[in-house]
Design a protein around this motif. Structure first.
Motif, PDB file in Angstrom:
ATOM      1  N   GLY A 113       0.590  -1.146  -0.028  1.00 56.65           N
ATOM      2  CA  GLY A 113      -0.041  -0.008  -0.048  1.00 56.65           C
ATOM      3  C   GLY A 113       0.828   1.444  -0.173  1.00 56.65           C
ATOM      4  O   GLY A 113       0.052   2.341  -0.104  1.00 56.65           O
ATOM      5  N   LEU A 114       2.095   1.070   0.051  1.00 55.11           N
ATOM      6  CA  LEU A 114       3.032   2.570   0.014  1.00 55.11           C
ATOM      7  C   LEU A 114       2.949   3.099  -1.202  1.00 55.11           C
ATOM      8  O   LEU A 114       3.304   2.296  -2.406  1.00 55.11           O
ATOM      9  CB  LEU A 114       4.416   2.048   0.659  1.00 55.11           C
ATOM     10  CG  LEU A 114       4.389   1.759   2.049  1.00 55.11           C
ATOM     11  CD1 LEU A 114       6.004   1.552   2.461  1.00 55.11           C
ATOM     12  CD2 LEU A 114       3.915   2.950   2.899  1.00 55.11           C
ATOM     13  N   GLY A 115       3.436   4.376  -1.603  1.00 49.48           N
ATOM     14  CA  GLY A 115       3.482   4.685  -2.856  1.00 49.48           C
ATOM     15  C   GLY A 115       5.078   4.994  -2.987  1.00 49.48           C
ATOM     16  O   GLY A 115       5.655   5.323  -2.420  1.00 49.48           O
ATOM     17  N   TYR A 116       5.317   4.669  -4.433  1.00 50.53           N
ATOM     18  CA  TYR A 116       6.785   4.387  -5.087  1.00 50.53           C
ATOM     19  C   TYR A 116       6.650   5.268  -6.356  1.00 50.53           C
ATOM     20  O   TYR A 116       5.679   5.303  -7.013  1.00 50.53           O
ATOM     21  CB  TYR A 116       7.252   2.968  -4.994  1.00 50.53           C
ATOM     22  CG  TYR A 116       7.140   2.369  -3.761  1.00 50.53           C
ATOM     23  CD1 TYR A 116       8.168   2.854  -2.888  1.00 50.53           C
ATOM     24  CD2 TYR A 116       6.219   1.471  -3.603  1.00 50.53           C
ATOM     25  CE1 TYR A 116       8.187   1.697  -1.606  1.00 50.53           C
ATOM     26  CE2 TYR A 116       6.162   0.793  -2.483  1.00 50.53           C
ATOM     27  CZ  TYR A 116       7.285   0.837  -1.429  1.00 50.53           C
ATOM     28  OH  TYR A 116       7.043   0.224  -0.420  1.00 50.53           O
ATOM     29  N   ALA A 117       7.811   6.010  -6.374  1.00 46.83           N
ATOM     30  CA  ALA A 117       7.966   6.862  -7.914  1.00 46.83           C
ATOM     31  C   ALA A 117       7.864   5.842  -9.042  1.00 46.83           C
ATOM     32  O   ALA A 117       8.441   4.707  -9.005  1.00 46.83           O
ATOM     33  CB  ALA A 117       9.318   7.157  -7.950  1.00 46.83           C
ATOM     34  N   THR A 118       6.997   6.145 -10.021  1.00 45.20           N
ATOM     35  CA  THR A 118       6.641   5.317 -11.187  1.00 45.20           C
ATOM     36  C   THR A 118       7.629   5.692 -12.508  1.00 45.20           C
ATOM     37  O   THR A 118       7.634   4.768 -13.199  1.00 45.20           O
ATOM     38  CB  THR A 118       5.258   5.334 -11.634  1.00 45.20           C
ATOM     39  OG1 THR A 118       4.914   6.684 -11.754  1.00 45.20           O
ATOM     40  CG2 THR A 118       4.317   4.843 -10.412  1.00 45.20           C
ATOM     41  N   GLY A 119       8.172   6.795 -12.212  1.00 40.61           N
ATOM     42  CA  GLY A 119       9.005   7.179 -13.511  1.00 40.61           C
ATOM     43  C   GLY A 119       8.278   7.269 -14.759  1.00 40.61           C
ATOM     44  O   GLY A 119       7.299   7.647 -14.892  1.00 40.61           O
ATOM     45  N   SER A 120       8.993   6.671 -15.794  1.00 41.59           N
ATOM     46  CA  SER A 120       8.422   6.482 -16.838  1.00 41.59           C
ATOM     47  C   SER A 120       7.541   5.199 -17.513  1.00 41.59           C
ATOM     48  O   SER A 120       6.858   5.072 -18.230  1.00 41.59           O
ATOM     49  CB  SER A 120       9.873   6.084 -18.202  1.00 41.59           C
ATOM     50  OG  SER A 120      10.294   4.753 -17.618  1.00 41.59           O
TER      51      SER A 120
END
Length: 541
Positions: free
Chosen positions: A348-355
């Motif tokens: 459930g944690l948010g992580y950078a998705t980038g491209s």
């Protein structure tokens, strides 16, 4: 002359709220009862003829009963001319769950050289209480314990007897290091990763308190190198625990599913007041038991769980993987390697998705005028695809911080974070749109439990946007970054990283499933593809 012929009766009731008695004997009985009501062991014992014995017995029963409150009253104290008096005392024990247990006992007060004292007798606590015994209240659980079932109805997790091997450094004294080494050697055949160093680290973190070094099933105890209870400071406590039915399986979902199962057990738990005497089986005095809890139905696929466990172990970076049913949104499995567990990667944690989500943002930009100005309409389309919203799914370990959100006002994939649940919901939304469904559905693992959706709504799917994204995913799988993956006919995929240091993502639709891989560290994009390839290879074997 008999005592009955020389009676002086003092009619009334003595309680902690006040007293109507007029005799010294009645006053002392009331003060004793008042101290018991306050749970003041030392004060109560001073009103008795044997303070040490009374203190020990009172402390044992108060500790064993562990009440929220106690109320006492002394009824009809009767004083005799021979320097004695009799009284009855009612004691009512109450607990937070509104249960209660009452006893009525008889006592004697004697006039000694130090004044009137309650003649100490264990019968003051319970009529018939032997010396050295105590009253105790225990929790009871209905049998059989509920199971946590897979999607086919077979047990995925179930209650089993286990053995907690506990180490108490204070009991080991100056031989702590030797005891830790011996314990590590004893459990090495079944738990080789629990070394003397890891046990020592755990002891240091516990600041001298006892630790559970390892919990083993009964069959595991048979293959130990030696009997751990022969080691100074080590004890083995037999208890019950919810464990995987298939011992080959391991999943981060265990924590959330166990918490949900425990909540069911708590809701149906009962209680029992017992008389516990040394060397004897506890005797039930009162209690109440709720009905057994219902088995927990889940969306878990045990075969998929086994495949995922094999898929994440070959890469050195933290790797976490989830697979969802592409129509229902049910979580079929979740696994992660030791590095991801150490990094505390959570669903459930948010992580950078980038491209990774660039195809999604490009499709929305083409479909929604002014999308790059962060219009409400563009964000609504994102939310309807399961992005930019927060999911709290019962049975899935909850996040430690606020997750998925657009971190700037600008509508840009480079400024976006998403959780593994978000990425799974996106894949499910795209698959449902492709199948002609109108709305996305939130992910879940427990059937019948509602997943809470916040910071946005899962509304009607924009099929035009979905068709655009699916077409780009097909191209990525055929001749893009995912084109090297084999053994996955019809694969459609999103692949990307957030720069050289990651994280890297893989989101794939194939065979009625949504596959999400999240990796961290250098070359995490390559690692995510490697995990995905291992998944498709193991799935076919």
């Amino acid at each position: 002359m008999s005592a009955a012929a020389a009676v002086v009766v003092a009619v009334g009731v003595v309680s902690a709220c006040g007293s109507e008695e007029t005799t010294d004997a009645g006053r002392v009985a009331g003060e004793f009862a008042d101290a018991v009501e306050r749970l003041d062991v030392q004060a109560a014992s001073t009103f008795t003829s044997a303070p040490a014995q009374a203190s020990e017995a009172l402390a044992a029963t108060i500790s064993g009963m562990d009440p929220q409150s106690v109320s006492t009253s002394v009824d009809s104290p009767v004083e005799y001319s021979d320097g004695t008096a009799s009284f009855t005392m009612k004691t009512t024990w109450r607990w937070q769950d509104e249960s209660s247990y009452a006893t009525t006992t008889s006592g004697t007060v004697r006039k000694l050289s130090s004044g009137w004292k309650v003649q100490w007798d264990p019968n003051l606590l319970f009529q018939g209480l032997p010396a050295g015994a105590r009253l105790q209240r225990i929790r009871t659980d209905a049998k059989p314990a509920p199971t946590v079932d897979s999607r086919t109805g077979k047990p995925f997790m179930q209650m089993e007897p286990v053995n907690e091997i506990t180490f108490d450094p204070s009991a080991a004294g100056k031989k702590v290091d030797a005891a830790i080494s011996a314990l590590s050697a004893s459990i090495r055949p079944i738990a080789p990763l629990i070394t003397a160093r890891t046990i020592r680290d755990e002891v240091d973190r516990a600041q001298g308190q006892p630790i559970i070094a390892v919990t083993l099933r009964d069959e595991d105890m048979k293959v130990l190198a030696s009997d751990p209870e022969r080691i100074t400071g080590v004890t083995v406590r037999r208890t019950g625990r919810l464990v995987m039915n298939d011992r080959r399986l391991e999943s981060p979902l265990e924590v959330g599913l166990t918490n949900y199962w425990n909540a069911i057990r708590d809701a149906t738990a009962g209680w029992q007041v017992q008389l516990a005497a040394p060397g004897a089986k506890p005797r039930r005095l009162a209690g109440q038991q709720g009905p057994p809890g219902k088995d927990v139905a889940t969306s878990i696929d045990q075969n998929q769980q086994l495949v995922l466990g094999d898929s994440v172990v070959d890469v050195a970076q933290p790797a976490t993987m989830m697979v969802f049913d592409s129509m229902s949104g049910g979580i079929l499995a979740m696994a992660q390697n030791d590095a991801a567990a150490a990094s505390r990667v959570e669903a459930g944690l948010g992580y950078a998705t980038g491209s990774t989500l660039k195809p999604v943002f490009d499709a929305i930009t083409r479909a929604v005028p002014g999308a790059q100005d962060d219009t409400r309409e563009a964000n609504d389309v994102l939310h309807h695809l399961g992005l930019g919203v927060t999911f709290v799914a019962p049975g899935v370990s909850l996040p430690r911080q606020v997750s998925p959100t657009v971190s700037t006002a600008r509508f840009s994939p480079n400024d976006f974070t998403a959780s593994i649940l978000n990425m799974g919901a996106l894949g499910v939304a795209l698959a449902r749109a492709d199948a002609g469904k109108d709305k996305a559905v939130p992910p879940f693992v427990i059937k019948g439990a509602t997943t809470k959706v916040s910071t946005g709504d899962l509304g009607t799917l924009d099929r035009g946007v979905a068709k655009d994204v699916l077409a780009q995913m097909s191209t990525i799988a055929r001749k893009g970054d995912a084109s090297d993956i084999t053994g996955a006919p019809g694969l459609r995929a999103l692949v990307g990283t957030n720069g050289p240091k990651g994280p890297g993502w893989f989101v794939g639709l194939q065979g009625g499933k949504v596959i999400v891989v999240y990796c961290e560290g250098d070359k995490s994009g390559t690692a995510a593809l490697q995990v995905a390839q291992k998944y498709f290879r193991v799935s076919k074997s």
